[in-house]
Design a protein around this motif. Sequence first.
Motif, PDB file in Angstrom:
ATOM      1  N   TYR A  51      38.177  47.982  32.899  1.00  0.00           N
ATOM      2  CA  TYR A  51      38.206  48.276  34.339  1.00  0.00           C
ATOM      3  C   TYR A  51      37.055  47.473  34.951  1.00  0.00           C
ATOM      4  O   TYR A  51      35.989  47.352  34.333  1.00  0.00           O
ATOM      5  N   ALA A  52      37.238  46.928  36.144  1.00  0.00           N
ATOM      6  CA  ALA A  52      36.289  45.920  36.648  1.00  0.00           C
ATOM      7  C   ALA A  52      34.892  46.457  36.945  1.00  0.00           C
ATOM      8  O   ALA A  52      33.948  45.680  37.031  1.00  0.00           O
ATOM      9  N   ARG A  53      34.741  47.779  37.084  1.00  0.00           N
ATOM     10  CA  ARG A  53      33.378  48.296  37.276  1.00  0.00           C
ATOM     11  C   ARG A  53      32.591  48.199  35.967  1.00  0.00           C
ATOM     12  O   ARG A  53      31.404  47.901  35.953  1.00  0.00           O
ATOM     13  N   SER A  54      33.279  48.436  34.836  1.00  0.00           N
ATOM     14  CA  SER A  54      32.566  48.354  33.550  1.00  0.00           C
ATOM     15  C   SER A  54      32.444  46.910  33.059  1.00  0.00           C
ATOM     16  O   SER A  54      31.505  46.584  32.324  1.00  0.00           O
ATOM     17  N   GLY A  55      33.344  46.045  33.460  1.00  0.00           N
ATOM     18  CA  GLY A  55      33.211  44.653  33.022  1.00  0.00           C
ATOM     19  C   GLY A  55      34.300  43.775  33.593  1.00  0.00           C
ATOM     20  O   GLY A  55      35.453  44.206  33.724  1.00  0.00           O
ATOM     21  N   ASN A  56      33.944  42.557  33.948  1.00  0.00           N
ATOM     22  CA  ASN A  56      34.910  41.583  34.472  1.00  0.00           C
ATOM     23  C   ASN A  56      34.452  40.206  33.963  1.00  0.00           C
ATOM     24  O   ASN A  56      33.254  39.903  34.007  1.00  0.00           O
ATOM     25  N   PRO A  57      35.389  39.392  33.458  1.00  0.00           N
ATOM     26  CA  PRO A  57      34.974  38.109  32.865  1.00  0.00           C
ATOM     27  C   PRO A  57      34.217  37.187  33.817  1.00  0.00           C
ATOM     28  O   PRO A  57      33.320  36.454  33.386  1.00  0.00           O
ATOM     29  N   THR A  58      34.536  37.231  35.105  1.00  0.00           N
ATOM     30  CA  THR A  58      33.837  36.340  36.047  1.00  0.00           C
ATOM     31  C   THR A  58      32.392  36.802  36.218  1.00  0.00           C
ATOM     32  O   THR A  58      31.459  35.995  36.240  1.00  0.00           O
ATOM     33  N   ARG A  59      32.217  38.133  36.317  1.00  0.00           N
ATOM     34  CA  ARG A  59      30.838  38.651  36.404  1.00  0.00           C
ATOM     35  C   ARG A  59      30.088  38.357  35.112  1.00  0.00           C
ATOM     36  O   ARG A  59      28.918  37.957  35.146  1.00  0.00           O
ATOM     37  N   ASP A  60      30.773  38.527  33.983  1.00  0.00           N
ATOM     38  CA  ASP A  60      30.108  38.242  32.698  1.00  0.00           C
ATOM     39  C   ASP A  60      29.644  36.787  32.631  1.00  0.00           C
ATOM     40  O   ASP A  60      28.559  36.494  32.127  1.00  0.00           O
TER      41      ASP A  60
END
Length: 385
Positions: A51-60
């Motif tokens: 889920y994007a609050r716990s992790g997103n590839p672009t943020r990573d």
Amino acid sequence: MPEDADYGFSTRAIRAGQHFDPTTGAVVPPIYQTSTFVQDGIGGLREGYEYARSGNPTRDSLQVLLASLEQAEHGIAFASGLAAEDALLRAALQPGDHLILGNDVYGGTHRLLHRLHVPAGVEVTTVEMSDSDAVRAAVRPSTRMVWVETPSNPLMKITDIATLAAIGHEAGAIVVVDNTFASPALQRPLALGADVVVHSTTKYIGGHSDVLGGAVLTSDDELAEKIRFIQFAAGAVLAPFEAWLTVRGIKTLAVRMDRHSSNALAIAEHFADHPAIERVYYPGLASHPGHEIAAAQMSAFGGMISVALAGGEAAARTFAESTELFQLAESLGGVESLIGYPSEMTHASVRGTPLEVAPNIVRLSVGIEEVGDLIADLETALPRS
Ligand code: PLP
């Protein structure tokens, strides 16, 4: 292929954390503009994404990139610089803990501490960070954090990061450097002994005045784990498009900082003896009290200048409202030059505190335009004697 860490700064700025898309071969990684991720059976996460609050590839990809540039093990990105600062403060401090704060910091940092964290039980002492004895004298048994900006906002004070780190560590405190003004292109506080770097990535790191964001960088595993939990549990995360824009901005960080610095130095030198200006605050000037320390711990002096107008408040207000290329606006660090009046803009919230900014101070965020045009613009706006 060497690890990212083996490459020079400018190469890492373009490559670290950036994996090209194996399906299409796109040189620029796509934006993962998604809020959630399909599971292969219950709990069957692909690459750990849920889920994007716990992790997103672009943020990573941005987090890895920022960590590489600041020589940190961990990068944690937030929706704004203040969200990053808040997460760090909540992760590191308990009620009753004491923090030593520089007496010239962004007004919003002071407001965050005094309006949200002091009521929650954190104690804050404000000191002149360039004075080691004053910092030592402020230490208490409960001191857990020392927080500095260098160069500081808006008076461009310089603190010797290595000395401050030694004092902080002797006191059992974490040493935090807000590296927003210098950016990692010019100064790497962790390599000088600090424990944590915070950024408003809204500024030089994004570089184009089109994105709001913040980050915490550290090699302290335990602290990073707590901050990551706050990022997930409280949810002030950086959105994918913002992360992607920030990554794009970082690719030119090194060249932008070179130009910001050379333009600012030329402007500071040009106006140092101008009759309408009482004082130019720029660490690149040999007359600046922190010049030698800045020259030792920074590779150039950055794009921020403050000036004190000889004609006082009225002259400062007229100057700030009369430039063309320098646009009157909050913020800093973009390619376009901005002018600000700190006592009523960035530092309005610290009026009546030791951080209050004098009414004759005007702050310049020097952009990367032609320096001759910028000097002419400032000349035209200054009062004539
Ligand atoms: N730190 C510094 C030095 C700043 O100048 C700012 C904003 O102006 C911040 C932190 C806060 O960042 P943001 O506005 O992204 O929340």
